[in-house]
Design a protein around this motif. Structure first.
Motif, PDB file in Angstrom:
ATOM      1  N   PRO A 120       8.657  68.112 105.851  1.00 29.20           N
ATOM      2  CA  PRO A 120       9.089  67.630 104.431  1.00 29.20           C
ATOM      3  C   PRO A 120       9.817  66.255 104.479  1.00 29.20           C
ATOM      4  O   PRO A 120      10.223  65.914 105.472  1.00 29.20           O
ATOM      5  CB  PRO A 120      10.272  68.830 104.398  1.00 29.20           C
ATOM      6  CG  PRO A 120      10.845  68.987 105.693  1.00 29.20           C
ATOM      7  CD  PRO A 120       9.314  68.556 106.861  1.00 29.20           C
ATOM      8  N   GLY A 121       8.704  65.392 103.638  1.00 33.14           N
ATOM      9  CA  GLY A 121       9.397  63.769 103.285  1.00 33.14           C
ATOM     10  C   GLY A 121       9.552  63.042 104.729  1.00 33.14           C
ATOM     11  O   GLY A 121      10.103  62.104 104.779  1.00 33.14           O
ATOM     12  N   TYR A 122       8.170  63.282 105.162  1.00 34.31           N
ATOM     13  CA  TYR A 122       7.614  62.561 106.410  1.00 34.31           C
ATOM     14  C   TYR A 122       7.306  61.025 106.197  1.00 34.31           C
ATOM     15  O   TYR A 122       6.612  61.110 105.174  1.00 34.31           O
ATOM     16  CB  TYR A 122       6.922  63.513 107.041  1.00 34.31           C
ATOM     17  CG  TYR A 122       6.592  64.089 108.271  1.00 34.31           C
ATOM     18  CD1 TYR A 122       5.853  64.238 109.276  1.00 34.31           C
ATOM     19  CD2 TYR A 122       8.359  64.713 108.044  1.00 34.31           C
ATOM     20  CE1 TYR A 122       6.271  65.716 109.745  1.00 34.31           C
ATOM     21  CE2 TYR A 122       8.916  65.713 108.728  1.00 34.31           C
ATOM     22  CZ  TYR A 122       7.917  66.478 109.951  1.00 34.31           C
ATOM     23  OH  TYR A 122       7.738  67.154 110.409  1.00 34.31           O
ATOM     24  N   VAL A 123       7.220  60.443 107.020  1.00 31.23           N
ATOM     25  CA  VAL A 123       7.240  58.769 106.620  1.00 31.23           C
ATOM     26  C   VAL A 123       5.946  58.631 107.854  1.00 31.23           C
ATOM     27  O   VAL A 123       6.293  58.793 109.330  1.00 31.23           O
ATOM     28  CB  VAL A 123       8.372  57.998 106.347  1.00 31.23           C
ATOM     29  CG1 VAL A 123       9.275  58.134 105.442  1.00 31.23           C
ATOM     30  CG2 VAL A 123       8.951  57.797 107.500  1.00 31.23           C
ATOM     31  N   PRO A 124       4.879  57.052 107.610  1.00 28.26           N
ATOM     32  CA  PRO A 124       3.839  57.616 108.939  1.00 28.26           C
ATOM     33  C   PRO A 124       4.339  56.353 109.996  1.00 28.26           C
ATOM     34  O   PRO A 124       5.143  55.259 109.254  1.00 28.26           O
ATOM     35  CB  PRO A 124       2.912  56.608 108.430  1.00 28.26           C
ATOM     36  CG  PRO A 124       3.373  56.448 106.771  1.00 28.26           C
ATOM     37  CD  PRO A 124       4.312  57.193 106.542  1.00 28.26           C
ATOM     38  N   ALA A 125       4.367  56.010 111.062  1.00 31.11           N
ATOM     39  CA  ALA A 125       4.784  55.418 111.577  1.00 31.11           C
ATOM     40  C   ALA A 125       3.700  55.707 113.370  1.00 31.11           C
ATOM     41  O   ALA A 125       2.818  55.910 113.598  1.00 31.11           O
ATOM     42  CB  ALA A 125       6.115  55.135 112.573  1.00 31.11           C
ATOM     43  N   VAL A 126       3.306  53.856 113.811  1.00 32.23           N
ATOM     44  CA  VAL A 126       3.543  54.204 115.651  1.00 32.23           C
ATOM     45  C   VAL A 126       3.980  54.241 116.195  1.00 32.23           C
ATOM     46  O   VAL A 126       4.829  53.267 116.498  1.00 32.23           O
ATOM     47  CB  VAL A 126       2.619  53.298 115.474  1.00 32.23           C
ATOM     48  CG1 VAL A 126       1.143  53.147 114.370  1.00 32.23           C
ATOM     49  CG2 VAL A 126       2.719  51.794 115.230  1.00 32.23           C
TER      50      VAL A 126
END
Length: 406
Positions: A329-335
């Motif tokens: 639910p509502g994830y954002v991408p990152a590294v």
């Protein structure tokens, strides 16, 4: 042990959208429309000026130039809020303010900046065309058209549109009313100096703030002692004002885990071990004739807040008519900005700080560590099959409620 997805699916398969009712438009802010809304009137409701200037017949100033201005007599002033129906004869002009109604016959507005600003006679130095700087009736919204659809979340812009279009009341799904209840003999209220073996009841404040951040209405109940009768009486007393209840603490395997002891005997609350860290002990079910959902969260503060984000927040949004994808639910991408290991076989939720799209651990990851929790921007979600994350690896992060920009 069940998976995170299984526990969330059970929750979302149980909760129901709260019954809609009619509210005044301002009271409805933050709620979701339960039906389409049509405009009671047109926007604009009358033809008006988009500029401060002079209302004219465009034909009268068609030949105006800097070197050869057209001179017209100014026969009236029209202010915003004028309620007199005026008419403009050929060869005349009226000073007009932004938002003021256009006089009958006028078909253009000359901006004051391209005139000499005269009040008796005015020199117009540029030509105009029909419709220039004129707002026509209904050019924004026509009376009777649908202006907002069912399922729309009402924010300031939508409230303005409803009000301007003559809609005073709307049918919406109300904000869920959520009772937040913490348990434990060791708890003292905030502002009280804890004695030996006591702790401040920060969980109920934290979860109350989380409920507010998700757009629901919280009711905080102070620490309830580890006494079965006291807990049961408290729960029954709160059902009358609750669309949902959240408890924290007392759901593990301890000898004094009163929440589990009481709720195992009433309602449909089921207690499970969920394959996640932190937050493994979870419970969910319904209570009372109205089948009020009950979320029983762990007592460790980090476990409780992670559980809220993963399980409770999606459920409250669904109850408010704002369904989300079941998971994630509502994830954002990152590294990953650093390397770290993860426990095998469990979905891990690590507290991280996001620097642009790079995620770094916010500090100690113990389920009791509030310092790292307060410093974190998001939860980095590590799948059960991943045991090692290297610098540069792709991550999915769940932003924490209440952080700046959320």
């Amino acid at each position: 042990m069940i998976s995170v997805e299984q526990h969330l699916d059970r929750i979302l398969g149980t909760v129901r959208v709260i019954r809609p009712f009619e509210q005044g438009v301002l009271d409805a802010q933050g709620c979701v429309l339960a039906e389409d809304v049509t405009a009671r009137g047109s926007l604009p409701g009358f033809t008006n000026s988009a500029m401060d200037g002079y209302a004219v017949h465009a034909q009268d100033v068609v030949g105006a130039t800097e070197d050869g201005p057209v001179v017209l007599p100014v026969v009236n002033d029209i202010a915003a809020g004028n309620t007199n129906a005026l008419s403009l004869a050929q060869g005349q002009t009226m000073r007009i303010m932004t938002g003021a109604p256009m006089p009958r016959g006028a078909d253009a507005v000359v901006p004051v900046e391209v005139t000499d600003g005269g009040v008796v006679r005015v020199q117009v130095r540029v030509p105009s065309v029909v419709g220039q700087h004129v707002r026509e009736v209904g050019e924004d919204v026509e009376q009777g058209v649908t202006i907002l659809r069912r399922g729309t979340l009402l924010g300031p812009g939508q409230i303005a549109l409803l009000a301007a279009a003559g809609v005073a009341r709307v049918k919406v799904v109300p904000r869920p009313r959520v009772v937040v209840l913490s348990t434990g003999d060791e708890l003292v209220d905030v502002g009280t100096t804890p004695g030996f073996g006591q702790i401040v009841d920060s969980n109920s404040l934290m979860l109350t703030a989380a409920v507010t951040s998700v757009g629901a209405t919280p009711y905080r109940v102070g620490g309830v002692p580890d006494d079965a009768r006291a807990l049961l009486d408290t729960l029954e007393g709160q059902l009358v004002r609750a669309d949902a209840i959240i408890t924290t603490g007392g759901v593990s395997m301890g000898a004094f885990d009163t929440v589990k002891e009481v709720l195992s005997r009433v309602g449909t609350v089921q207690f499970d071990k969920v394959a996640m860290r932190p937050g493994m002990p979870q419970g969910f079910g319904v209570l009372g004739d109205d089948q009020v959902p009950v979320f029983t969260l762990p007592g460790n503060p980090v476990s409780a807040l992670v559980s809220f984000h993963v399980f409770v927040a999606p459920a409250l949004r669904a109850m408010a008519g704002r369904p989300e994808p079941a998971f994630p639910p509502g994830y954002v991408p990152a590294v990953a900005g650093e390397a770290f290991s993860s426990v095998p076989g469990k979905m891990e939720f690590l507290r991280v700080v996001l620097d642009d799209d790079r995620a770094r651990l916010a500090g100690g990851q113990g389920s009791h560590m509030l310092g790292a929790l307060a410093a974190a921007d998001a939860l980095a979600v590590i799948p059960p099959e991943v045991t090692q994350v290297e610098v540069g690896d792709a991550l999915e992060c769940l932003p924490l409620l209440g952080r700046e920009g959320q």
